[in-house]
Design a protein around this motif. Sequence first.
Motif, mmCIF file in Angstrom:
data_model
loop_
_atom_site.group_PDB
_atom_site.id
_atom_site.type_symbol
_atom_site.label_atom_id
_atom_site.label_comp_id
_atom_site.label_asym_id
_atom_site.label_seq_id
_atom_site.Cartn_x
_atom_site.Cartn_y
_atom_site.Cartn_z
ATOM 1 N N PHE A 165 7.415 -8.844 4.104
ATOM 2 C CA PHE A 165 6.315 -7.935 3.804
ATOM 3 C C PHE A 165 6.483 -7.300 2.427
ATOM 4 C CE2 PHE A 165 3.687 -4.098 4.120
ATOM 5 C CZ PHE A 165 2.514 -4.655 4.603
ATOM 6 N N PHE A 166 7.727 -7.137 1.970
ATOM 7 C CA PHE A 166 7.943 -6.612 0.628
ATOM 8 C C PHE A 166 7.497 -7.633 -0.420
ATOM 9 C CE2 PHE A 166 11.306 -4.261 3.055
ATOM 10 C CZ PHE A 166 10.670 -3.033 2.997
ATOM 11 N N SER A 167 7.600 -8.912 -0.088
ATOM 12 C CA SER A 167 7.066 -9.960 -0.965
ATOM 13 C C SER A 167 5.544 -9.879 -1.002
ATOM 14 C CB SER A 167 7.514 -11.337 -0.467
ATOM 15 O OG SER A 167 6.970 -12.368 -1.266
ATOM 16 N N TRP A 168 4.929 -9.633 0.165
ATOM 17 C CA TRP A 168 3.482 -9.434 0.227
ATOM 18 C C TRP A 168 3.068 -8.247 -0.644
ATOM 19 C CZ3 TRP A 168 0.632 -5.186 1.746
ATOM 20 C CH2 TRP A 168 -0.720 -5.375 1.980
ATOM 21 N N TRP A 169 3.859 -7.190 -0.589
ATOM 22 C CA TRP A 169 3.547 -5.971 -1.325
ATOM 23 C C TRP A 169 3.499 -6.221 -2.830
ATOM 24 C CZ3 TRP A 169 2.023 -1.186 0.182
ATOM 25 C CH2 TRP A 169 2.078 -0.171 -0.779
ATOM 26 N N ARG A 170 4.307 -7.132 -3.351
ATOM 27 C CA ARG A 170 4.340 -7.407 -4.777
ATOM 28 C C ARG A 170 3.005 -7.944 -5.273
ATOM 29 N NH1 ARG A 170 7.185 -11.301 -6.378
ATOM 30 N NH2 ARG A 170 7.891 -10.485 -8.391
ATOM 31 N N ILE A 171 2.189 -8.529 -4.371
ATOM 32 C CA ILE A 171 0.886 -9.076 -4.738
ATOM 33 C C ILE A 171 -0.240 -8.091 -4.411
ATOM 34 C CG2 ILE A 171 -0.744 -10.971 -4.378
ATOM 35 C CD1 ILE A 171 1.816 -11.837 -5.758
ATOM 36 N N PHE A 172 -0.162 -7.486 -3.240
ATOM 37 C CA PHE A 172 -1.276 -6.683 -2.740
ATOM 38 C C PHE A 172 -1.034 -5.174 -2.814
ATOM 39 C CE2 PHE A 172 -1.328 -10.801 -0.672
ATOM 40 C CZ PHE A 172 -2.636 -11.209 -0.878
ATOM 41 N N GLY A 173 0.210 -4.775 -2.951
ATOM 42 C CA GLY A 173 0.508 -3.354 -3.018
ATOM 43 C C GLY A 173 0.171 -2.778 -4.390
ATOM 44 N N PRO A 174 -0.144 -1.494 -4.444
ATOM 45 C CA PRO A 174 -0.521 -0.879 -5.716
ATOM 46 C C PRO A 174 0.680 -0.482 -6.562
ATOM 47 C CG PRO A 174 -0.654 0.730 -3.964
ATOM 48 C CD PRO A 174 -0.273 -0.566 -3.307
ATOM 49 N N SER A 175 0.450 -0.425 -7.844
ATOM 50 C CA SER A 175 1.439 0.141 -8.748
ATOM 51 C C SER A 175 1.426 1.661 -8.580
ATOM 52 C CB SER A 175 1.093 -0.232 -10.196
ATOM 53 O OG SER A 175 1.775 0.600 -11.100
ATOM 54 N N THR A 176 2.567 2.281 -8.762
ATOM 55 C CA THR A 176 2.617 3.743 -8.668
ATOM 56 C C THR A 176 1.854 4.387 -9.822
ATOM 57 O OG1 THR A 176 4.746 3.730 -9.835
ATOM 58 C CG2 THR A 176 4.803 3.751 -7.434
ATOM 59 N N ASN A 177 1.472 3.588 -10.810
ATOM 60 C CA ASN A 177 0.701 4.113 -11.943
ATOM 61 C C ASN A 177 -0.709 4.536 -11.541
ATOM 62 O OD1 ASN A 177 2.816 3.687 -13.754
ATOM 63 N ND2 ASN A 177 2.162 1.597 -14.189
ATOM 64 N N ILE A 178 -1.173 4.101 -10.365
ATOM 65 C CA ILE A 178 -2.521 4.496 -9.935
ATOM 66 C C ILE A 178 -2.527 5.904 -9.360
ATOM 67 C CG2 ILE A 178 -3.009 2.077 -9.351
ATOM 68 C CD1 ILE A 178 -3.095 2.984 -6.388
ATOM 69 N N LEU A 179 -1.357 6.465 -9.082
ATOM 70 C CA LEU A 179 -1.286 7.776 -8.434
ATOM 71 C C LEU A 179 -1.688 8.896 -9.382
ATOM 72 C CD1 LEU A 179 2.086 7.414 -6.498
ATOM 73 C CD2 LEU A 179 -0.209 7.425 -5.501
ATOM 74 N N PRO A 180 -2.576 9.795 -8.942
ATOM 75 C CA PRO A 180 -2.876 10.995 -9.736
ATOM 76 C C PRO A 180 -1.628 11.866 -9.841
ATOM 77 C CG PRO A 180 -4.523 10.637 -8.021
ATOM 78 C CD PRO A 180 -3.394 9.715 -7.722
ATOM 79 N N GLU A 181 -1.647 12.799 -10.779
ATOM 80 C CA GLU A 181 -0.478 13.630 -11.054
ATOM 81 C C GLU A 181 0.029 14.348 -9.808
ATOM 82 O OE1 GLU A 181 2.639 15.664 -12.615
ATOM 83 O OE2 GLU A 181 1.566 13.940 -13.423
ATOM 84 N N LYS A 182 -0.872 14.865 -8.977
ATOM 85 C CA LYS A 182 -0.451 15.605 -7.776
ATOM 86 C C LYS A 182 0.377 14.736 -6.840
ATOM 87 C CE LYS A 182 -4.101 19.099 -7.609
ATOM 88 N NZ LYS A 182 -5.157 19.720 -6.789
ATOM 89 N N PHE A 183 0.058 13.448 -6.786
ATOM 90 C CA PHE A 183 0.791 12.535 -5.923
ATOM 91 C C PHE A 183 2.044 11.983 -6.621
ATOM 92 C CE2 PHE A 183 -3.215 12.664 -3.732
ATOM 93 C CZ PHE A 183 -2.908 12.422 -2.409
ATOM 94 N N SER A 184 1.919 11.642 -7.894
ATOM 95 C CA SER A 184 3.058 11.040 -8.599
ATOM 96 C C SER A 184 4.217 12.028 -8.751
ATOM 97 C CB SER A 184 2.625 10.530 -9.976
ATOM 98 O OG SER A 184 2.155 11.585 -10.791
ATOM 99 N N SER A 185 3.905 13.302 -8.983
ATOM 100 C CA SER A 185 4.977 14.299 -9.105
ATOM 101 C C SER A 185 5.716 14.467 -7.785
ATOM 102 C CB SER A 185 4.408 15.644 -9.568
ATOM 103 O OG SER A 185 3.442 16.126 -8.644
ATOM 104 N N LEU A 186 4.981 14.432 -6.682
ATOM 105 C CA LEU A 186 5.611 14.534 -5.369
ATOM 106 C C LEU A 186 6.427 13.294 -5.057
ATOM 107 C CD1 LEU A 186 2.780 16.183 -3.231
ATOM 108 C CD2 LEU A 186 4.955 17.206 -3.920
ATOM 109 N N MET A 187 5.951 12.138 -5.506
ATOM 110 C CA MET A 187 6.709 10.914 -5.256
ATOM 111 C C MET A 187 8.068 10.962 -5.954
ATOM 112 S SD MET A 187 5.771 6.904 -5.931
ATOM 113 C CE MET A 187 6.972 5.643 -5.414
ATOM 114 N N LYS A 188 8.112 11.537 -7.156
ATOM 115 C CA LYS A 188 9.389 11.657 -7.876
ATOM 116 C C LYS A 188 10.368 12.522 -7.084
ATOM 117 C CE LYS A 188 7.156 11.060 -12.362
ATOM 118 N NZ LYS A 188 6.729 11.727 -13.625
#
Length: 466
Positions: free
Chosen positions: A252-275
């Motif tokens: 499924f992690f191989s699947w994610w490399r094709i269909f999963g989103p880049s973390t670059n799509i996250l707005p600041e409110k989400f990306s800061s929390l992800m860090k």
Amino acid sequence: MSTPGRGYLSSYRGRGGRGKPPNLNYDGRNDTSNTILHHGKKKLIAQSFSGSNTSSYTKDPLHDEFQEFLKQKQQKEGNIPESSSHASYANIVKDDDDSHLYIENLNKEIILLIEEKDSQWADNPWIIMERYLSNNSLPYGSYKPRGFYENILVHMKSVEINHFSSGNEKEKGNYSFSKIIIKKIISFEEWGISPLNEKEMFSQNNTNFKFNYFDYIESFYKTFYFENKKQRHSWFIKICENIFHKPIPTWFFSWWRIFGPSTNILPEKFSSLMKEWVAISPSIQNKEKYIEGKTSCIFFIEFGIPWIWKWKPTFGYTNYGAPCLWRIGMCKFWEKLMRLDTETGEIFGSETIEKIKEKINIYRNDQEKREEDENTSPFKLFAQKYSEIYPKEKIIDIFLEQMKKDISKQIRSSESDASMNSDLSFTKSNNPMRDAQDPEDDIDDDIEDLPDIDNAFEKFKDSLLK
């Protein structure tokens, strides 16, 4: 692409030879109960791939939200007055191209190998697609179109899928966008004794199909390869949070490399929390070998963050120089999560944001507790062990006595290491009985040889009694 075996094809054959294959793309188009928007001769139709015609789709949770989106969009462009309550999705699709909002995935996969002469259409790969695949969006084996794989996921209750169509009713299967909720990912172990074991499902005309675990894995890829005539189809994808609580299969992690989103799509409110989450989450702090994409995959799954995915073909070459068509995935953030809810005064994604914050606090408290346990003094652990057996002063005496023995052993060990570097014959000739002595016999002698050792232990004892 593998071709079904003889046993598989036999289910389509009658007495006079091969029968007509079942319709795997039934969409219930003639059932008007699935219409969620109707303006003039245009309709937006919601349908389930399973083909079960129910009126539940008229109350689909996307209906109100989508109607409001269409209305705002056309009002913004001056197509309808603000007082109008109707909007036509067909007009929006015709003129609206939001490809610039998507971020291309760095990973891509080959659709098919082509000939060098096809490079004349390198700037318009859709022409090459049509030359090789007619109106299809992927090459497939006999009796295994895209709908076959979609039906596997629905049959195994791994997903819930809704397709939404616009345009007139004659354009069967011309979906405008689709919604998929991934509810379950079946592992090798859950499948059965062998991944080659076949399971069975039935089509609308009661024809049976057989598939194994590798068909199931392939279904997670080929289900998403649909494209409409305008090349503007997109998928709303969400993975249920319950999947986070079970081991995720490596494939499924191989699947994610094709269909999963880049973390670059996250707005600041989400990306800061992800860090913050990355630094504290126990799911990615283990010592397992790193798998590309695993961190973002777990983050999106744990908090049920949806995204929008679409694909496009592009002309290129393989790493060994063969001309081919590549499939490139593109993702964008589901903008509703950042949209203001006029009823609450907060953005729609505020609940998800709070959930992430709560989990970060839980993980941080757990980590602090682990660190506290790791930094607990040896005496504290020793005292907890014997607290119900001896009084505190007795526990201290036992602990100090044990410390003396440990120090003595370390001294002997150091002397032994030093003697290994000296002349062994000389050592034996000067102390022939050394090896015959009981190692415990000289503990007191070793301790007595240490300067002020008793004073040091007395001070240590006083500090423990305080």
